[in-house]
Design an enzyme around this catalytic site. Structure first.
Site, mmCIF file in Angstrom:
data_model
loop_
_atom_site.group_PDB
_atom_site.id
_atom_site.type_symbol
_atom_site.label_atom_id
_atom_site.label_comp_id
_atom_site.label_asym_id
_atom_site.label_seq_id
_atom_site.Cartn_x
_atom_site.Cartn_y
_atom_site.Cartn_z
ATOM 1 N N HIS A 282 0.842 -1.199 0.000
ATOM 2 C CA HIS A 282 0.000 0.000 0.000
ATOM 3 C C HIS A 282 0.877 1.249 0.000
ATOM 4 O O HIS A 282 1.893 1.334 0.685
ATOM 5 C CB HIS A 282 -1.013 -0.012 1.145
ATOM 6 C CG HIS A 282 -0.505 0.262 2.519
ATOM 7 N ND1 HIS A 282 -0.355 1.537 3.036
ATOM 8 C CD2 HIS A 282 -0.139 -0.579 3.523
ATOM 9 C CE1 HIS A 282 0.065 1.465 4.285
ATOM 10 N NE2 HIS A 282 0.210 0.188 4.602
ATOM 11 N N ASP A 294 5.627 2.612 7.136
ATOM 12 C CA ASP A 294 4.260 2.136 6.885
ATOM 13 C C ASP A 294 3.555 3.058 5.895
ATOM 14 O O ASP A 294 2.917 4.014 6.301
ATOM 15 C CB ASP A 294 3.498 2.107 8.205
ATOM 16 C CG ASP A 294 2.101 1.545 8.070
ATOM 17 O OD1 ASP A 294 1.811 0.900 7.050
ATOM 18 O OD2 ASP A 294 1.294 1.767 8.997
ATOM 19 N N GLU A 326 -5.497 1.806 2.021
ATOM 20 C CA GLU A 326 -5.328 0.636 2.886
ATOM 21 C C GLU A 326 -5.587 1.014 4.329
ATOM 22 O O GLU A 326 -6.186 0.244 5.095
ATOM 23 C CB GLU A 326 -3.906 0.071 2.731
ATOM 24 C CG GLU A 326 -3.653 -1.231 3.486
ATOM 25 C CD GLU A 326 -3.166 -1.071 4.917
ATOM 26 O OE1 GLU A 326 -3.024 -2.091 5.616
ATOM 27 O OE2 GLU A 326 -2.951 0.084 5.358
ATOM 28 N N GLU A 327 -5.133 2.215 4.711
ATOM 29 C CA GLU A 327 -5.253 2.636 6.101
ATOM 30 C C GLU A 327 -6.699 2.872 6.525
ATOM 31 O O GLU A 327 -6.986 3.015 7.708
ATOM 32 C CB GLU A 327 -4.428 3.909 6.334
ATOM 33 C CG GLU A 327 -2.925 3.737 6.133
ATOM 34 C CD GLU A 327 -2.261 2.881 7.195
ATOM 35 O OE1 GLU A 327 -2.974 2.366 8.077
ATOM 36 O OE2 GLU A 327 -1.021 2.741 7.154
ATOM 37 N N ASP A 355 4.155 -5.165 3.601
ATOM 38 C CA ASP A 355 3.640 -4.032 4.362
ATOM 39 C C ASP A 355 4.489 -3.886 5.624
ATOM 40 O O ASP A 355 4.410 -4.714 6.527
ATOM 41 C CB ASP A 355 2.176 -4.300 4.720
ATOM 42 C CG ASP A 355 1.491 -3.094 5.357
ATOM 43 O OD1 ASP A 355 2.168 -2.106 5.636
ATOM 44 O OD2 ASP A 355 0.263 -3.171 5.564
ATOM 45 N N HIS A 455 2.099 4.902 12.844
ATOM 46 C CA HIS A 455 0.990 5.833 12.641
ATOM 47 C C HIS A 455 1.227 7.186 13.309
ATOM 48 O O HIS A 455 0.276 7.838 13.752
ATOM 49 C CB HIS A 455 -0.326 5.224 13.127
ATOM 50 C CG HIS A 455 -0.881 4.200 12.191
ATOM 51 N ND1 HIS A 455 -2.122 3.629 12.345
ATOM 52 C CD2 HIS A 455 -0.372 3.640 11.055
ATOM 53 C CE1 HIS A 455 -2.349 2.776 11.361
ATOM 54 N NE2 HIS A 455 -1.291 2.765 10.566
#
Length: 518
Positions: A282, A294, A326-327, A355, A455
């Site tokens: 992603h 990420d 994707e998130e 990923d 994140h």
């Protein structure tokens, strides 16, 4: 520490050749040298792509999230590189529900006695007395609170409140008031939509109050259908606001709307179109940060592999996929798989997902295709076990420790597994905590996350472990080369054709886009 991917992979190739012999693409071409191909895929190129992703994020508000200029610039960079490498590139659009909380919400009791409630910050760094619902509308209103069919004290059984679930609940509601609703039998979206239709200026949904259901609700409305402010609250807050004569100020500062984003799909001009070897990662980050581990790491690695292999005639067709959203719940991969006809789906012989392959406090994890650990998620579709064994052979040849990890549905392999495609891939860990046993195997620090910047804004170029990136890039290169030239691909083609009903359903989802409802 600088590591060259090619170093030490000769033994891995020799071991893999015993399992999956490499074959030429056709009699007109000289046999490829697999070790030379893999050595040509260097971490220096991967790091250059990561540097570009970082520059893009810095130029676009610190993010590369789907629906933002940072994602669009990442997409354009990847498309340009793939076209130069000789691929047929498809930019696949789809609509999705976009949400951003621009600043911290406000909830204040104005009367009968002033009180300010603690908000949950938009970055998720703590939990307050209340939290903005995902896909809440925006607004700043001061109005009387009107409770709608709430149960204080709570009912004896959880998930029994019907507060706000029926339009008739609002028969005596005063338009312009703030509706106070309680968690229960219907979705937050249904409650908020009913309140909005009744003329509510805002909505507060508080927890039910039974044991285990008293904390602040952090929920989602599922899609951007509500224009007014909507927040979740704890049972204690709801109990206080239900008192007669209560007036509050409620403010939310959000963007909640439908936007269009794009997957990037690149097909090599070489190879059997009925035998597609698909790799994916992603491309989007979260709104909070640049997403370099990420998942800039997986995207950069497969982009480098694609560039090196783009001019090489292969037996099987290579397809490289860069997923968006994707998130937000694997939306890009779900849209892609849903848009395939049964015939096109059957051409995909395996899917490899990458990923987060450079986590700073990494563990080397291979997706558990055969459920050999006997816990958690079941085995992948037939052939997934063979993919797992290929990666195991690679790491064994390098005398590199590794471990299995479940297909837990958190990344883009999910829709492929559901469709019956043999799947596998690599992962180095996210917010999970590294164990003492893992510290002995891989180094790093036990007791903290594999990726302490998961994140967050600090997921930047400094958040990459070069050794993990090199080891995994070598494994990706090896798998791509082996499967590109192999006469026999993993697993029998036992996937059943999708039923007409499911085909219609998934194609409708693909056309309209969808959100997450919890």
């Amino acid at each position: 520490m600088r590591i060259t991917v090619g170093r030490g992979v000769g033994g891995a190739i020799a071991a893999l050749a015993l399992v999956l012999p490499l074959a030429t693409a056709g009699p007109a071409h000289a046999d490829p040298d697999p070790e030379a191909l893999i050595r040509a895929i260097a971490t220096a190129g991967v790091k250059q792509h990561l540097k570009k992703f970082q520059e893009i994020a810095q130029a676009n508000g610190g993010t590369r999230a789907a629906g933002t200029p940072g994602y669009d610039a990442s997409r354009d960079y990847v498309v340009s590189r793939l076209k130069k490498a000789g691929y047929k590139v498809t930019v696949q659009p789809f609509d999705f529900p976009f949400f951003q909380e621009k600043s911290t919400a406000v909830l204040e009791r104005i009367s009968p006695s002033p009180k300010t409630y603690n908000p949950t910050p938009p970055d998720g760094s703590g939990i307050g007395d209340f939290a903005t619902m995902t896909y809440s509308g925006a607004g700043d209103v001061t109005a009387a609170v009107q409770a709608v069919d709430v149960q204080i004290p709570p009912a004896s059984e959880p998930n029994s409140s019907t507060s706000g679930c029926e339009p008739s609940d609002f028969a005596s509601f005063t338009p312009g008031s703030i509706a106070l609703l309680q968690r229960g039998t219907c979705t937050f979206q249904e409650k908020a939509e009913n309140a909005q239709a009744a003329g509510a200026a805002g909505v507060i949904i508080f927890n039910e109050g039974q044991e285990g259901r008293t904390e602040t609700i952090q929920g989602t409305l599922g899609e951007p259908t509500v224009r007014i402010p909507v927040v979740g609250a704890s049972y204690e807050v709801g109990q206080e606001l239900a008192a007669a004569g209560t007036t509050v100020r409620l403010k939310t500062d959000t963007i909640s709307e439908t936007r269009t984003t794009h997957n990037v799909i690149a097909d090599s001009k070489w190879g059997d179109p009925n035998k597609v070897v698909q790799l994916g990662a992603h491309l989007d980050s979260v709104l909070a940060g640049p997403g370099i581990n990420d998942n800039g790491s997986g995207s950069a690695a497969i982009l480098e592999v694609a560039e090196v292999l783009g001019k090489i005639p292969t037996r099987n067709k290579l397809r490289f996929s860069f997923w968006s959203a994707e998130e937000l719940g694997l939306l890009g991969a779900e849209h892609y798989v849903a848009s395939l006809s049964p015939a096109e789906l059957a051409k995909i012989k395996l899917y490899l997902n990458f990923d987060m392959i450079g986590s700073p406090n990494y563990a080397i994890m291979i997706y558990d295709g055969d459920d050999s650990d006997g816990v958690g998620a079941p085995a992948g579709p037939p052939g997934s076990d063979e993919i797992e064994k290929l990666f195991e052979k690679y790491f064994k040849a390098l005398r590199q420790p590794y471990q299995g990890t479940d297909f837990d549905g958190r990344s883009d392999y999910g829709p492929f597994i559901e469709a019956g495609v043999p799947s596998g891939g690599l992962f180095t860990g996210a917010e999970g905590i590294k164990t003492p046993e893992e510290q002995k195997k891989y180094g790093g620090t036990a007791g903290i996350a594999y990726d302490p910047c998961y994140h967050q804004a600090c997921d930047d170029l400094s958040n990459i472990n070069d050794k993990a990136l090199a080891l995994n890039t070598g494994a990706i290169a090896t798998a791509a080369v082996v499967y590109a030239f192999s006469r026999d691909l993993p697993g029998p083609d036992t996937r059943p054709a999708m039923s007409a009903a499911r085909t219609a359903s998934v194609q409708a989802d693909a056309h309209h886009g969808h959100g997450i409802i919890r």
